[in-house]
Design a protein around this motif. Structure first.
Motif, PDB file in Angstrom:
ATOM      1  N   GLU A   2       0.820  -1.195   0.000  1.00 56.96           N
ATOM      2  CA  GLU A   2       0.000   0.000   0.000  1.00 56.96           C
ATOM      3  C   GLU A   2       0.864   1.259   0.000  1.00 56.96           C
ATOM      4  OE1 GLU A   2      -3.534   2.118   2.668  1.00 56.96           O
ATOM      5  OE2 GLU A   2      -2.790   0.097   3.160  1.00 56.96           O
ATOM      6  N   THR A   3       0.530   2.208  -0.904  1.00 60.96           N
ATOM      7  CA  THR A   3       1.271   3.459  -1.009  1.00 60.96           C
ATOM      8  C   THR A   3       1.024   4.320   0.221  1.00 60.96           C
ATOM      9  OG1 THR A   3       1.036   3.397  -3.409  1.00 60.96           O
ATOM     10  CG2 THR A   3       1.694   5.493  -2.430  1.00 60.96           C
ATOM     11  N   ALA A   9      -2.953  14.547   2.707  1.00 65.32           N
ATOM     12  CA  ALA A   9      -4.102  13.636   2.650  1.00 65.32           C
ATOM     13  C   ALA A   9      -4.471  13.156   4.055  1.00 65.32           C
ATOM     14  CB  ALA A   9      -3.787  12.454   1.739  1.00 65.32           C
ATOM     15  N   GLN A  10      -3.463  12.843   4.857  1.00 70.03           N
ATOM     16  CA  GLN A  10      -3.711  12.391   6.224  1.00 70.03           C
ATOM     17  C   GLN A  10      -4.372  13.476   7.063  1.00 70.03           C
ATOM     18  OE1 GLN A  10      -0.186  10.494   8.053  1.00 70.03           O
ATOM     19  NE2 GLN A  10       0.624  10.183   6.008  1.00 70.03           N
ATOM     20  N   ARG A  11      -3.871  14.688   6.947  1.00 65.96           N
ATOM     21  CA  ARG A  11      -4.413  15.770   7.762  1.00 65.96           C
ATOM     22  C   ARG A  11      -5.794  16.199   7.277  1.00 65.96           C
ATOM     23  NH1 ARG A  11       0.719  19.510   9.821  1.00 65.96           N
ATOM     24  NH2 ARG A  11       1.582  17.852  11.138  1.00 65.96           N
ATOM     25  N   ARG A  41      -7.645   8.911  -0.085  1.00 68.07           N
ATOM     26  CA  ARG A  41      -6.880   7.738  -0.523  1.00 68.07           C
ATOM     27  C   ARG A  41      -5.618   8.127  -1.265  1.00 68.07           C
ATOM     28  NH1 ARG A  41     -12.132   5.142  -1.847  1.00 68.07           N
ATOM     29  NH2 ARG A  41     -11.901   5.945  -3.967  1.00 68.07           N
ATOM     30  N   GLY A  42      -5.425   9.423  -1.460  1.00 69.82           N
ATOM     31  CA  GLY A  42      -4.235   9.889  -2.148  1.00 69.82           C
ATOM     32  C   GLY A  42      -4.312   9.822  -3.654  1.00 69.82           C
ATOM     33  N   LYS A  43      -5.505   9.593  -4.209  1.00 65.98           N
ATOM     34  CA  LYS A  43      -5.664   9.490  -5.662  1.00 65.98           C
ATOM     35  C   LYS A  43      -5.871  10.856  -6.313  1.00 65.98           C
ATOM     36  CE  LYS A  43      -7.494   4.769  -5.859  1.00 65.98           C
ATOM     37  NZ  LYS A  43      -8.606   3.913  -6.344  1.00 65.98           N
TER      38      LYS A  43
END
Length: 255
Positions: A2-3, A9-11, A41-43
């Motif tokens: 998993e990337t 993205a987390q914050r 999801r960072g996409k």
């Protein structure tokens, strides 16, 4: 495998959960589409519009969002003028973006757009004077700062986090909501809500601006110049010698 998610993205996800919003309700609040799932999801990258909405609605500090500050919220009463977006090179160090005259015209409108900054040239200066701070370069337009700064020269400015840290009589790059100016700054007595911007060229009158209209502030500490003029000391010496000779002649005639 998993990337790993980016810090923004987390914050972003953590902020949504703290505000007790679902992915759909948060997306509707920010006016960004169906849900925030792809961002979390960072996409999908966080756009400048989203950063602007987070600032406007929740006073979220963009530097905190991208992991560049421990201050989560902007204190509007303090006159926050810190950079809205910072860029780094492949080694993770801050890079110095160059904003030419054409780019400066659109800078205020793209100030929150992380993608737009990627279109600007960037470089690093491996000198101790440019460490432990963020710098940005701007090309000067017009002759209002003559004789110190000529048209088309470049000035390098160090980021100023708060209006309270600005100093009278220093030269600053002032990013307003509709323009980018290079001026000497002066605080107005008994009027903390406004600042006076002064040109070095006496032909230009001072400009008073509201602190709330200043988006970023960079203190000029150096400049890049090209086409350096030839030294003029010899001509000055000739003029001085001629004046001295004339003065001697006048003295001799008085005897």
């Amino acid at each position: 495998m998993e990337t790993q998610l980016t810090i923004e993205a987390q914050r972003f996800k953590k902020l949504r959960e703290e505000l007790r919003h679902t992915q759909q309700s948060f997306a509707e609040l920010l006016d960004i589409g169906a849900t925030t799932a792809d961002i979390e999801r960072g996409k999908t990258k966080i756009t400048g519009k989203i950063v602007m909405e987070l600032m406007s609605q929740f006073n979220i500090n963009p530097l905190w969002l991208y992991g560049k500050s421990f201050e989560k919220h902007i204190d509007t009463s303090r006159g926050d003028v810190s950079p809205k977006v910072l860029t780094v090179d492949t080694t993770g160090n801050d890079s110095i973006l160059l904003v030419n005259q054409k780019a400066a015209a659109g800078y205020p409108n793209n100030i929150h757009d992380t993608g737009w900054y990627q279109t600007l040239p960037a470089f690093n200066i491996p000198l101790p004077e440019y460490r432990n701070a963020s710098y940005r370069g701007f090309q000067v337009e017009g002759d209002s700062m003559l004789p110190n700064i000529k048209p088309n020269e470049w000035v390098l400015g160090r980021a100023v986090p708060s209006i309270n840290e600005a100093t009278d009589s220093k030269i600053y790059i002032v990013v307003l909501r509709d323009s980018v100016l290079v001026k000497k700054l002066q605080k107005i007595p008994n009027n903390p809500q406004s600042l006076r911007l002064i040109s070095l060229n006496d032909e230009y009158l001072p400009i008073d601006v509201k602190v709330k209209d200043i988006q970023e502030l960079w203190m000029v500490n150096s400049k890049l110049t090209f086409g350096i003029d030839e030294p003029s000391e010899s001509s000055l010496l000739r003029q001085l010698q001629q004046s001295m000779d004339e003065l001697k002649g006048q003295i001799q005639s008085m005897k």
